[in-house]
Design an enzyme around this catalytic site. Structure first.
Site, short mmCIF file in Angstrom:
data_model
loop_
_atom_site.label_atom_id
_atom_site.label_comp_id
_atom_site.label_asym_id
_atom_site.label_seq_id
_atom_site.Cartn_x
_atom_site.Cartn_y
_atom_site.Cartn_z
N TYR A 92 0.78 -1.24 0.00
CA TYR A 92 0.00 0.00 0.00
C TYR A 92 0.81 1.29 0.00
O TYR A 92 0.75 2.08 -0.95
CB TYR A 92 -0.93 0.01 1.22
CG TYR A 92 -1.97 -1.06 1.21
CD1 TYR A 92 -3.19 -0.87 0.56
CD2 TYR A 92 -1.76 -2.26 1.87
CE1 TYR A 92 -4.17 -1.85 0.56
CE2 TYR A 92 -2.73 -3.26 1.88
CZ TYR A 92 -3.93 -3.06 1.22
OH TYR A 92 -4.88 -4.03 1.22
N ARG A 148 -11.45 -4.79 -3.38
CA ARG A 148 -11.64 -5.94 -4.28
C ARG A 148 -11.99 -7.21 -3.52
O ARG A 148 -12.69 -8.09 -4.00
CB ARG A 148 -10.38 -6.19 -5.10
CG ARG A 148 -9.21 -6.62 -4.24
CD ARG A 148 -8.04 -7.18 -5.02
NE ARG A 148 -6.99 -7.57 -4.08
CZ ARG A 148 -6.86 -8.78 -3.56
NH1 ARG A 148 -7.71 -9.74 -3.87
NH2 ARG A 148 -5.89 -9.05 -2.69
#
Length: 318
Positions: free
Chosen positions: A139, A220
């Protein structure tokens, strides 16, 4: 017995947490049973949405179980540094990411070390941390240092200066608030195979309307029992920080899930949580406005009106 959706928040409205509990119930009762990457198995639905108004300091902080919001906040602040090694997290006793490098270490060395001992070695031994604590370009690396490449003059390419998506979005919100390009993206296809875990909460988009900053987060893959409570807090926290940095009022936080699932071995947690009713209306105060979004400290965040019910635990699937 499953609790009925009757509790109200401090405004006399249906408590926003019922959205989460309704989603949990829907997945557990009607979700498609699937074999997943971890081998544990899930019940899953696809394409889900939750909406939370962040006006007046409100936050999507679950009350039907204790959510360790300081742990989630420390993780968010760590993301914003661009760090990809768990050493600083372990130093703060944040073990969110420890299981992935621990699993690699056990598999490659054959040593059956406990998580506590592994985390302690990460903190105490910089060489050990460098070898075994790296997660790859997860991230934070993508958020603040997305890689670029430029021609080297010899028919090849060399690495260029990384792109700080977070800084660019803040500048764009300040100077071009009507843009439809206020996006922070974590899904770098070229680097997915280098990551300990590809990003689940992958895309953030921001939107300005009537002086309020709205945020839509697309995830997701979502572990509803263990992951989503943290994801809701963290996404709304990032929105609150960006709103402060851009002189906007916090607006609506919209969470959208792709594969939204519950693990089959979380049945006891799910059964217990669905018997509980939301209580209270947690508020977040940011007590200081630092010079930039990269300068916040854990001491800058104060939560009030949070009296959660007891913690609920279940095994994480690695």
């Amino acid at each position: 017995m499953v609790a009925k959706a009757t509790s109200l928040d401090s405004h006399g409205e249906r408590h926003s947490e019922w959205q989460y509990l309704d989603l949990m119930r829907e997945i557990w009762e009607t979700g498609s049973e699937r074999v997943d990457r971890t081998g544990v198995g899930t019940r899953s639905v696809f394409g889900t949405m939750l909406r939370f108004d962040l006006a007046d300091g409100r936050m999507p902080l679950l009350t039907t179980k204790r959510v360790y919001w300081k742990t989630a906040t420390r993780e968010m602040l760590w993301f914003l540094t661009g760090d990809t090694n768990i050493r600083e997290l372990c130093r703060q006793n944040v073990q969110i990411w420890t299981d992935w490098p621990l699993d690699t270490y056990r598999r490659e060395t054959g040593e059956d070390i406990s998580r506590e001992d592994f985390a302690a070695r990460i903190v105490e031994d910089s060489a050990f941390a460098a070898r075994w604590g790296e997660l790859g370009p997860v991230y934070g690396k993508q958020w603040v240092d997305w890689p670029t490449y430029e021609a080297d003059g010899n028919g090849g390419f060399r690495k260029g200066e990384g792109i700080n998506q977070v800084a660019e979005v803040i500048e764009s919100l300040r100077h071009n608030p009507g843009s439809r390009r206020h996006i922070i993206e974590g899904w770098n296809v070229a680097e997915l195979n280098q990551m300990a875990l590809p990003p689940c909460h992958k895309t953030y988009q921001f939107h300005v309307a009537d002086g309020r900053l709205n945020c839509a987060l697309y995830q997701r893959s979502c572990d509803v029992a263990l992951g989503l409570p943290f994801n809701l807090w963290s996404g709304a926290l990032l929105q609150r920080m960006i709103a402060q940095q851009t002189d906007l009022e916090p607006g609506e936080f919209v969470w959208m899930g792709g594969d939204t699932h519950l693990y089959l071995n979380h049945d006891e947690l799910i059964s217990e949580q669905l018997q509980r009713q939301p209580e209270g209306s947690p508020r977040l105060e940011i007590t200081r406005r630092p010079e930039s979004i990269f300068d916040y400290r854990i001491e800058d965040f104060v939560v009030t009106d949070y009296t959660p019910q007891g913690a609920l635990k279940a095994p994480i699937a690695v």
